[in-house]
Design an enzyme around this catalytic site. Sequence first.
Site, PDB file in Angstrom:
ATOM      1  N   PHE A 128       1.025  -1.189  -0.089  1.00  0.00           N
ATOM      2  CA  PHE A 128      -0.148   0.167   0.042  1.00  0.00           C
ATOM      3  C   PHE A 128       0.823   1.273  -0.035  1.00  0.00           C
ATOM      4  CE2 PHE A 128      -2.763   3.103   1.853  1.00  0.00           C
ATOM      5  CZ  PHE A 128      -4.122   3.001   1.158  1.00  0.00           C
ATOM      6  N   ASP A 200       2.197  -4.958   8.555  1.00  0.00           N
ATOM      7  CA  ASP A 200       0.766  -4.104   8.244  1.00  0.00           C
ATOM      8  C   ASP A 200      -0.308  -5.059   7.940  1.00  0.00           C
ATOM      9  OD1 ASP A 200      -1.133  -2.397   7.241  1.00  0.00           O
ATOM     10  OD2 ASP A 200       0.256  -1.023   6.296  1.00  0.00           O
ATOM     11  N   TYR A 225     -11.057   0.785  10.535  1.00  0.00           N
ATOM     12  CA  TYR A 225     -11.963   1.332   9.846  1.00  0.00           C
ATOM     13  C   TYR A 225     -12.434   0.404   8.584  1.00  0.00           C
ATOM     14  CZ  TYR A 225      -8.477   3.685   6.845  1.00  0.00           C
ATOM     15  OH  TYR A 225      -7.118   3.980   6.279  1.00  0.00           O
ATOM     16  N   LYS A 226     -11.611  -0.570   8.382  1.00  0.00           N
ATOM     17  CA  LYS A 226     -11.872  -1.639   7.337  1.00  0.00           C
ATOM     18  C   LYS A 226     -12.838  -2.866   7.835  1.00  0.00           C
ATOM     19  CE  LYS A 226      -7.968   0.080   4.603  1.00  0.00           C
ATOM     20  NZ  LYS A 226      -6.611   0.056   4.249  1.00  0.00           N
ATOM     21  N   ARG A 374     -11.988  -4.530  -7.442  1.00  0.00           N
ATOM     22  CA  ARG A 374     -11.528  -5.142  -6.232  1.00  0.00           C
ATOM     23  C   ARG A 374     -13.031  -5.412  -5.514  1.00  0.00           C
ATOM     24  NH1 ARG A 374      -8.122  -2.555  -1.513  1.00  0.00           N
ATOM     25  NH2 ARG A 374      -9.984  -1.356  -1.339  1.00  0.00           N
TER      26      ARG A 374
HETATM   27  C1  LIG Z   1      -5.633   1.114   4.205  1.00  0.00           C
HETATM   28  C2  LIG Z   1      -4.225   0.955   4.411  1.00  0.00           C
HETATM   29  C3  LIG Z   1      -3.562   1.807   5.053  1.00  0.00           C
HETATM   30  C4  LIG Z   1      -4.094   3.160   5.429  1.00  0.00           C
HETATM   31  O1  LIG Z   1      -3.509   4.192   6.119  1.00  0.00           O
HETATM   32  P1  LIG Z   1      -3.920   5.533   6.959  1.00  0.00           P
HETATM   33  O2  LIG Z   1      -2.870   5.913   7.579  1.00  0.00           O
HETATM   34  O3  LIG Z   1      -5.095   4.857   7.682  1.00  0.00           O
HETATM   35  O4  LIG Z   1      -4.646   6.254   5.609  1.00  0.00           O
HETATM   36  C5  LIG Z   1      -2.090   1.580   5.148  1.00  0.00           C
HETATM   37  N1  LIG Z   1      -1.605   0.639   4.927  1.00  0.00           N
HETATM   38  C6  LIG Z   1      -2.402  -0.419   4.279  1.00  0.00           C
HETATM   39  C7  LIG Z   1      -1.771  -1.738   4.003  1.00  0.00           C
HETATM   40  C8  LIG Z   1      -3.762  -0.209   4.084  1.00  0.00           C
HETATM   41  O5  LIG Z   1      -4.396  -1.182   3.180  1.00  0.00           O
END
Ligand SMILES: *Cc1c(COP(=O)(O)O)cnc(C)c1O
Length: 415
Positions: A128, A200, A225-226, A374
């Site tokens: 990400f 992560d 939040y996911k 997705r």
């Molecule tokens: C959604 C996601 C993030 C999001 O980071 P934020 O700081 O909450 O915006 C980070 N890493 C991964 C792998 C994600 O899927």
Amino acid sequence: MSVLPDLAAIEALDAADPLRSFRNRFVLPEGVIYLDGNSLGAASSSALAELEQAARQEWSQGLIRSWNKAGWFDLGLKLGDRIARLIGAAHGQTVVGDTTSTNIYKALHAALALRPDRKVIVAESGSFPTDLYMAEGVVATRAGTSLKLEGVDAASIEELIDESVAVVLVNHVNYKSGALRDMAALTKRIHDAGAIAVWDLCHSVGALPVELDAAQVDFAVGCTYKYLNGGPGAPAFIYAAHRHHNHIQQPLSGWWSHARPFAMETTYAGAEGISRFQCGTQPILSLRALKGALDDWDDVDMQALREKSLALTDLFIALVEARCGAYGVSLETTRERERRGSQVSFAHENAYEVMQALIERGVIGDFRAPSTLRFGFTPLYTSYRNVWDAVIILEDILSSGIWKEPRFAVRTTVT
Ligand SMILES: *Cc1c(COP(=O)(O)O)cnc(C)c1O
């Protein structure tokens, strides 16, 4: 899946689903098939009730007293321990607060401080993007450090791991393809080279069982939040293994990470334990919504969740390939169950337009540039019938070519 199920078989799967009753806890709009809970989880009645209570009672009536009386100050620590079961962590190692991006920054710095003689951070080019941007930010503040990427500096992450590496930052489930890494094996490989492992968990927490302690992970971060359904912008979490607690140095040494925040001392003294990863005042209303969302998780059997997740993704892959295979979709997610998270991605040349047409018909997934459709499958509120109906609508959109209408090509900011 060798024989495609018919509608009766789908209904039988729903009738026998041990997680079936969880659907009633969520507030979802009529006529929507929500396949984007991997990006923003749905609202549950208990999350909304906690939010209401926090706003109308604790804030409106309790005012400043609620920091003590309603337990606001310790909330991040308490919620960290509520998440602990879902990530295979003993208590006292997880705290909720800040964003995943910020927590990556803290974890990478803490890892580098544990390996002062080493200067290399390893990450995945397919990770990400914020993970990479934060790693670049860390490199910019520490002279001599550099970032090496799987997919750029070597084909596989394993090839990059040697005695020069201080820390390896990996995504447990890839946000785009849904590929699941073997956490225990890769962590062992990282440790064998004397490096620190930062995982992560954004796309694995709440999607499948995670075992941080068993895999001897050093640090981990993740979103709430996911799949955890904490609400838009709900704070993230960070985990640090007990063995590192006396050595944590993190650069965002705000007063919430101080040993005595209300002593108002002039100089910094880090708190004991996982508190040291906190920084400053947290969004309490969001934390309270998350608390409600975590109440729903207390009764979830994570093995049953994983089994349903795999059954849903297997079914979706089989139905899409059977019904839509002629219209230019190709599977990007692995068929191998052990290596799959809880989402399925298909490539299509006009993925953006196709997704917009799906959303107009009530099937909400998302688009990831340049060409990925997705679909996330959240076992708590997605039924087998939802999968069946979504594929019928996708087939209709592709076979009719309705996605070619110009309104579907208009780009929005958030995809
Ligand atoms: C959604 C996601 C993030 C999001 O980071 P934020 O700081 O909450 O915006 C980070 N890493 C991964 C792998 C994600 O899927």
